[in-house]
Design a protein around this motif. Structure first.
Motif, short mmCIF file in Angstrom:
data_model
loop_
_atom_site.label_atom_id
_atom_site.label_comp_id
_atom_site.label_asym_id
_atom_site.label_seq_id
_atom_site.Cartn_x
_atom_site.Cartn_y
_atom_site.Cartn_z
N GLU A 59 21.33 -56.87 -22.80
CA GLU A 59 22.72 -57.59 -22.37
C GLU A 59 23.44 -56.80 -21.70
OE1 GLU A 59 23.94 -58.51 -26.50
OE2 GLU A 59 22.14 -60.00 -26.90
N ASP A 61 26.40 -56.64 -21.79
CA ASP A 61 27.80 -56.42 -22.82
C ASP A 61 27.54 -54.94 -23.37
OD1 ASP A 61 28.60 -58.47 -22.33
OD2 ASP A 61 28.83 -59.28 -24.35
N HIS A 65 30.17 -52.01 -23.06
CA HIS A 65 30.74 -51.28 -23.98
C HIS A 65 30.26 -49.86 -24.12
CE1 HIS A 65 32.38 -55.18 -24.77
NE2 HIS A 65 31.29 -55.67 -25.48
#
Length: 706
Positions: A59, A61, A65
């Protein structure tokens, strides 16, 4: 001349995708390292996002992050004036790498991708990451805009390189690279790298810790050097428990180490060492390289790890590291794993169906060991543990007084009796529960069993009978299974509502208690009380569990365990015959638990099929079994294994402690639908048996050949 360096490594209890908590623990470790005078801080593998993200690595993300946390670290005043070495995933040229990012004073010095991947057993790194295969090759990595704004850098070095400070040279290894026959530290050491670092996510297995220590001592014995080892700690989301053991070694000696098992979320190990000791050690060992040597690519930085005025700074000396015995490891590793799972699950405790046998009693003792660790941590001033305990028991004023008292708060046990149960097992379960301190219940399941059989009889007009009462094999097995499955249903009912019935908030996690040998043969009922939320002994052999109970009996003075250890293992699912057991586990399985341990290791570790297993066992068991008897054992095992392999698809998530675990969800990727006749393989065994002289074992000469 400055020559003494102070270095820190750490064990962190990181949690997959817990970016807030992970960042907090990283900063805390850097703060401690600086307070101890360190100029270099090393952390575990993939510490920013957590090692166990699995398919979350796909992912965007997770990558995003991770960089956001890196930005937070770069900007923090805590990270100033110390070289920080952190782990995270990075995408370079649209390829995903497992990397170390080394930075100093808001500048990234280099990014070192992992070159040799862990891709066997529990590890699937090649599924998510590519290895950096270009030896000594370094490229430019274009930083994301958010990082450029902090560092003022557009690009940074990315690849197989080392860090050259004003006083020494530091090279990186990542976890599995230490275990590889062509470890990077070999060539780095020959090229003058004096400090090696290793960032790991190495899980616990029984009897494994010494391997790490031996590898690190060996790495620095051969050609000298300082070795820093950092490791993940705790359960970061699955069956594995990472057991810390952060350490520092020099020239073949360990000089500092952390705990193997601990409830501390952040542990920092700092050591002061003399670079001249490395140089003196190497002076008589190392020879100049021959022509054609490809030197390490050095990234220079204007920073010193040593201080010109360090002459009076004491250095760390070699120490002895007493490693835990297997029974101690069982008392510590699964207990820490249970604690991580409990406090992160949001539940209020555990429920265990306690049968009075070795397996469920071992699980109960592990919960007690967890409470021992918790009470000791609270006594030692661990504020986080106390906070978590208070949250679990829903009492902000509570402080545990003793392990037994704490067990009464968070641990419920129940003996589920049927008409086939004996008073002896009931008494043993009740006595152990009283000594441990669990809240104990006696539950009779006969009404539920008869109710279900009544529904069957109403539909079919027939009532099945046990074998002892004239029934057939199918009836006998079905009647055993219905008892086992009713226990699972009742276990979950009481787990959900027993605290409610006592006027307390929350629910309980159901604990399973099937050992690794039973899983190997499938000697349990699918969806019985082995189907639970988690199982702390699912990766531990019966033999080791018995040793563990003997250890608990002596350490905690649990007298109930004496009778439990002496009793023959039995499921008590069939009627007794003339007041005696008509069923024992080993008779049902057709082999002993010790024989199963040998077979399990041959199947998984030695990678034996039926024929090669037979060829090995005729020598291993030559003093006790004839070749014909060995052949019968091997065939019986593989029939049981293949008939019951489907059960592994639903096996309760278990603490991974044994290298021959049959868990198909992560560790043992084999089919679950087999041709159970094994016709070709068994025929080859029969052919081999027929060629062995009728004298049996006497036909095998002293060299072990046929």
């Amino acid at each position: 001349m400055g020559r003494k360096v102070t270095l820190s490594t750490c064990s962190l209890n990181q949690w997959a995708l817990d970016f807030d908590g992970n960042a907090e623990r990283i900063l805390k470790s850097i703060e401690i390292a600086k307070a101890n005078g360190a100029k270099y801080r090393l952390g575990p593998e993939l510490e920013i996002c957590g090692y166990g993200c699995a398919d979350h690595f796909y992912e965007s993300d997770t990558l995003l992050h991770s960089f956001e946390v890196l930005k937070t670290l770069l900007e923090s005043p805590t990270t100033q004036d110390i070289i920080c070495d952190v782990g995270m995933p990075i995408m370079h040229h649209n390829v995903r790498y497992n990397c170390r990012v080394i930075f100093l004073n808001r500048k990234i010095l280099l990014i070192r991708p992992k070159m040799l991947m862990a891709n066997h057993g529990n590890y699937r790194e090649m599924r998510w990451f590519s290895p950096w295969s270009r030896l000594r090759h370094v490229e430019e990595y274009f930083l994301p805009r958010m990082i450029q704004e902090v560092t003022g850098q557009d690009t940074v070095p990315f690849g197989d390189c080392v860090l050259s400070t004003k006083d020494t040279c530091i090279g990186t290894e990542i976890c599995a690279e230490l275990w590889n026959p062509n470890s990077p530290h070999i060539q780095m050491g020959l090229d003058g790298v004096e400090i090696f670092t290793n960032s790991s996510a190495s899980h616990h297995e029984l009897r494994k810790a010494h391997q790490r220590v031996d590898l690190i001592k060996s790495a620095t014995t051969k050609s000298g050097g300082i070795y820093l080892y950092a490791n993940q700690r705790g359960c970061d989301g699955d069956r594995l428990y990472y057991d810390g053991c952060a350490m520092v070694a020099i020239n073949g000696d360990v000089v500092a180490h952390g705990a193997q098992f601990s409830l501390d979320e952040v542990e920092v190990i700092t050591a002061t060492l003399d670079l001249e000791d490395v140089r003196s050690y190497r002076g008589e060992l190392c020879q100049p390289h021959k022509d054609g040597h490809n030197p390490c690519h050095r990234i220079k930085t204007d920073f010193s790890l040593s201080d010109p005025d360090d002459v009076y700074l004491p250095t760390h000396q070699p120490i002895h590291w007493p490693l835990h015995k297997p029974e101690e490891e069982i008392s510590l590793g699964p207990a820490c794993w249970l604690w991580d799972y409990l406090r992160r699950s949001g539940q209020s405790g555990f429920l265990l169906p306690l049968s009075g046998g070795v397996d469920s009693s071992s699980t109960a003792c592990i919960v007690h060991c967890m409470c021992v660790l918790l009470c000791q941590a609270v006594e030692d001033g661990n504020i986080q543990v106390l906070k978590d305990v208070r949250h679990i028991v829903a009492d902000e004023e509570y402080t545990p007084q003793s392990p037994k008292e704490l067990c009464g708060r968070i641990f419920t046990t129940c003996y589920m009796a049927s008409e086939n149960s004996s008073q002896e097992t009931c008494s043993r379960a009740q006595e152990l529960a009283a000594q441990i301190g669990s809240t104990h219940m006696n539950i009779n399941i006969d009404a539920a069993v008869k109710g279900i059989l009544g529904i069957f009889s109403l539909v079919t007009g027939r009532w099945p009978q046990f074998r002892a009462n004239g029934g057939g094999r199918r009836e006998n097995l079905a009647l055993q299974n219905i008892q086992a499955r009713v226990r699972m249903v009742l276990a979950y009912l009481f787990a959900q509502l027993s605290l409610w019935a006592r006027g307390k908030p929350g629910g309980l996690l159901v604990l399973g208690s099937a050992n690794v040998d039973e899983s190997l043969t499938g000697y349990f009922t699918k969806y019985d009380c082995s189907s639970a939320d988690i199982n702390p002994i699912g990766g531990i052999s019966k033999t080791d569990l018995k040793s563990f109970l003997a250890y608990c009996a002596e350490r905690f003075q649990f007298s109930a365990l004496t009778g439990i250890l002496a009793a023959p293992p039995t499921a008590e699912l069939e009627p007794q015959t003339d007041g005696k057991l008509s069923q024992t586990d080993e008779a049902d399985m057709g082999m002993t638990y010790s024989e199963l341990s040998v077979i399990g290791r041959l199947r998984k570790i030695s990678k034996c099929g039926p024929y090669s297993m037979f060829c090995k066992l005729i020598h291993i068991w030559r003093d006790v079994l004839s070749p014909t008897e060995v052949a019968q054992k091997v065939k019986h095992f593989f029939r049981m294994y293949s008939v019951n392999r489907h059960k592994m698809t639903t096996v309760t998530p278990s603490y991974h402690a044994e290298s021959y675990s049959p868990d198909d969800n992560r560790f043992d990727l084999r089919p679950f639908l087999y041709n159970t006749r094994w016709s070709w393989q068994f025929r080859r065994i029969d052919q081999q048996v027929s060629q062995i002289p009728s004298a049996g074992a006497a036909g095998l000469d002293q060299r072990g050949s046929v």
